[in-house]
Design a protein around this motif. Structure first.
Motif, PDB file in Angstrom:
ATOM      1  N   THR A  42      40.712 -14.617 -18.449  1.00 38.22           N
ATOM      2  CA  THR A  42      39.638 -13.948 -19.345  1.00 38.22           C
ATOM      3  C   THR A  42      39.086 -13.366 -17.682  1.00 38.22           C
ATOM      4  OG1 THR A  42      37.763 -16.300 -18.629  1.00 38.22           O
ATOM      5  CG2 THR A  42      39.278 -15.480 -20.949  1.00 38.22           C
ATOM      6  N   GLY A  43      37.567 -13.726 -17.727  1.00 36.05           N
ATOM      7  CA  GLY A  43      37.033 -12.331 -16.817  1.00 36.05           C
ATOM      8  C   GLY A  43      35.962 -12.667 -16.626  1.00 36.05           C
ATOM      9  N   SER A  48      31.685 -10.036 -21.062  1.00 34.71           N
ATOM     10  CA  SER A  48      33.078  -8.779 -20.093  1.00 34.71           C
ATOM     11  C   SER A  48      33.239  -8.369 -20.404  1.00 34.71           C
ATOM     12  CB  SER A  48      33.031  -9.436 -18.867  1.00 34.71           C
ATOM     13  OG  SER A  48      33.894 -10.051 -19.054  1.00 34.71           O
ATOM     14  N   TYR A  50      36.604  -8.244 -20.542  1.00 40.25           N
ATOM     15  CA  TYR A  50      37.441  -8.650 -20.599  1.00 40.25           C
ATOM     16  C   TYR A  50      37.651  -9.719 -21.403  1.00 40.25           C
ATOM     17  CZ  TYR A  50      39.909  -6.392 -16.647  1.00 40.25           C
ATOM     18  OH  TYR A  50      40.384  -4.535 -15.414  1.00 40.25           O
ATOM     19  N   SER A  73      37.888 -16.357 -15.420  1.00 44.22           N
ATOM     20  CA  SER A  73      38.185 -15.887 -13.844  1.00 44.22           C
ATOM     21  C   SER A  73      36.752 -15.129 -13.270  1.00 44.22           C
ATOM     22  CB  SER A  73      39.066 -15.308 -13.374  1.00 44.22           C
ATOM     23  OG  SER A  73      39.397 -13.746 -14.255  1.00 44.22           O
ATOM     24  N   GLY A  75      37.573 -11.881 -12.284  1.00 40.00           N
ATOM     25  CA  GLY A  75      37.543 -10.740 -12.896  1.00 40.00           C
ATOM     26  C   GLY A  75      38.964 -10.590 -11.832  1.00 40.00           C
ATOM     27  N   SER A  76      39.782  -9.155 -12.165  1.00 39.33           N
ATOM     28  CA  SER A  76      41.153  -8.372 -11.815  1.00 39.33           C
ATOM     29  C   SER A  76      42.335  -8.999 -10.803  1.00 39.33           C
ATOM     30  CB  SER A  76      40.961  -6.839 -11.048  1.00 39.33           C
ATOM     31  OG  SER A  76      40.877  -6.755 -12.945  1.00 39.33           O
ATOM     32  N   ASN A  79      42.981 -12.703 -11.659  1.00 36.42           N
ATOM     33  CA  ASN A  79      43.223 -12.687 -12.758  1.00 36.42           C
ATOM     34  C   ASN A  79      44.977 -12.081 -11.810  1.00 36.42           C
ATOM     35  OD1 ASN A  79      41.185 -13.182 -13.966  1.00 36.42           O
ATOM     36  ND2 ASN A  79      41.604 -11.299 -15.404  1.00 36.42           N
ATOM     37  N   GLN A  94      42.105  -4.428 -13.700  1.00 34.39           N
ATOM     38  CA  GLN A  94      41.988  -3.519 -13.506  1.00 34.39           C
ATOM     39  C   GLN A  94      43.106  -2.930 -12.702  1.00 34.39           C
ATOM     40  OE1 GLN A  94      37.483  -2.291 -12.269  1.00 34.39           O
ATOM     41  NE2 GLN A  94      38.525  -1.996 -10.121  1.00 34.39           N
ATOM     42  N   SER A 156      36.653  -9.732  -7.698  1.00 30.64           N
ATOM     43  CA  SER A 156      36.426  -8.908  -8.476  1.00 30.64           C
ATOM     44  C   SER A 156      36.728  -7.392  -8.591  1.00 30.64           C
ATOM     45  CB  SER A 156      34.579  -8.857  -9.030  1.00 30.64           C
ATOM     46  OG  SER A 156      34.384  -7.902  -8.246  1.00 30.64           O
TER      47      SER A 156
END
Length: 440
Positions: A42-43, A48, A50, A73, A75-76, A79, A94, A156
């Motif tokens: 997720t994010g 967020s 995401y 998570s 972020g990107s 992930n 991202q 992130s």
């Protein structure tokens, strides 16, 4: 009659069983079904972009009878690491993260086979919003040497992009202080003078961006207009997008002039061995969720194959060029999957079935004729014993054996196509009976 039916079923039933067994083996190993459990990263936080997007994906997948596990998570970057470690099957990442933070993304990967990823397409723009204090004298990124900059936590996508932007501006990592603050905390710290700049990456203005956009007397939003082309050349994964005058608020006339932002696109990534049917299903879901008009993209702009820094899955590339297959356009997902899997098995089916079908008629003919010809063994035995049967009792015994054969023959039923062999057998029995008679 029943004997004929049984023979027919025994012949063709054997063919059917062999073909079905071959299909079962091929269906299992040549075209395995998609997995039932799907794990999606997720994010940061439930609000967020995401997290909201992946929750919608999960709802659509559960409607197709999949079991979905959402893995939280930061972020990107995290992930990407989760994907490469095999801990999730799908994740929004991202653009540029795989390039800007390869070491962090690959942390924990054990070998090259585990880190192969593919993209299913970009789904929305995530503009970078860089705010600086007006009294800091730093209105350009090149001037952020010695600044205190909020760029989000480790892992992130915001931090990964901020580091990339500073790097292309030749701002040395040793010359600034990177703060892990994000969201409203970063905004308040910037307004309080505890920071000189704050970087946000967001598809839509959240509370933090809204707070800073309305504090124009203390902070300003960096405009990348004059250097947008240069940034796009140095960082191919970013696209210049425009926030028009009053695009944030008509009532407050914010911003007071057009502002150009730099926007990477969020893409849905998967492991390289993702099931082809899942690729088609996900793209249908992405179409339903992201095809409409967005804040920084017109209707129909997404999903797309925009600037992939991860290779696009071949089925996704074909889908973006030609659209969905006929079956997936008109059938429910699982029906289309089953039909397509069976279509894949057509060649092995024909390879197996055609020789067996050609073998069936001779097998049936052999079974029917053997029911007639097996009597000739007994007839030959009677004929061979005939020269030794000199007295009447011996001939009577042979005649009794022949009568027994004729009694069995009366119960024998064969199709009309085998009537010639049937009546030939009866003539041969009559001839042997004539020989057994005293006159014979």
């Amino acid at each position: 009659m029943w004997a004929i039916i049984i023979t027919f079923l025994r012949t063709w039933g054997l063919i059917v069983v062999l073909v079905a067994a071959g299909l079962a083996v091929a269906y299992r190993f040549v075209a395995p079904p998609p997995p039932q459990l799907l794990r999606i990263a997720t994010g940061p936080g439930p609000d967020s972009a995401y997290a909201r997007a992946t929750q919608r994906y999960a709802a659509a997948l559960r409607a197709e009878d999949f079991t979905v596990e959402l893995v939280e998570s930061q972020g990107s970057v995290e992930n990407l690491a989760l994907l490469r470690q095999g801990k999730v099957d799908f994740a929004l990442v991202q653009a540029g993260v795989a390039v800007a933070a390869p070491a962090a993304a690959a942390q924990g990967a054990r070998n090259s086979d585990e880190v192969r990823l593919v993209s299913l397409g970009a789904v929305f723009f995530e503009p970078v919003w860089v705010f600086v204090r007006r009294d800091s004298g730093r209105q350009r990124l090149q001037q952020l040497n010695g600044a205190r900059i909020a760029m989000g936590p480790e892992g992130s996508g915001t931090r990964a992009l901020a580091l990339a932007l500073l790097e292309v501006n030749a701002v040395s990592p040793d010359s600034y202080v990177a703060s892990p603050l994000s969201g409203i905390q970063a905004a308040e710290a910037l307004l309080a003078g505890q920071l000189d700049a704050a970087v946000f990456v967001a598809a839509e203005p959240g509370p933090a961006i809204s707070r800073l956009m309305t504090a124009t007397e203390r902070v300003e939003l960096v405009d990348f207009e004059t250097r947008a082309a240069a940034y796009a050349r140095l960082l191919p994964y970013v696209t210049p997008v425009e926030l028009p005058r009053s695009g944030f608020s008509l009532a407050l006339d914010l911003p007071t002039e057009d502002v150009v932002l730099l926007a990477p696109a969020a893409s849905l990534l998967a492991k390289a061995d993702v099931h082809p049917q899942l690729v088609s299903l996900f793209i249908r879901i992405l179409q339903a969720e992201h095809r409409g008009r967005q804040s920084f993209a017109p209707e129909g702009r997404f999903p797309s194959a925009l600037n992939p820094d991860v290779p696009l899955h071949r089925d996704a590339a074909r889908w973006y060029q030609s659209g969905p297959t006929f079956l997936q356009s008109w059938m429910p997902f699982w029906v289309a999957v089953t039909v397509e899997r069976m279509w894949v098995l057509l060649i092995p089916l024909l390879t197996l079935a055609l020789p067996l079908i050609r073998f069936a008629p001779p097998l049936y003919t052999w079974q029917m004729e053997s029911r007639i010809y097996r009597y000739y063994d007994d007839l030959r035995g009677i004929e061979e014993a005939l020269p030794r049967a000199a007295d009447p009792p011996a001939r009577d015994a042979l005649l009794a054996r022949l009568n027994g054969l004729e009694a069995k023959l009366q119960k024998l039923s064969v199709p009309a196509a085998y009537g010639r062999q049937f009546y030939a057998l009866r003539r041969d029995m009559a001839w042997l009976r004539e020989r057994l008679s005293p006159r014979g």
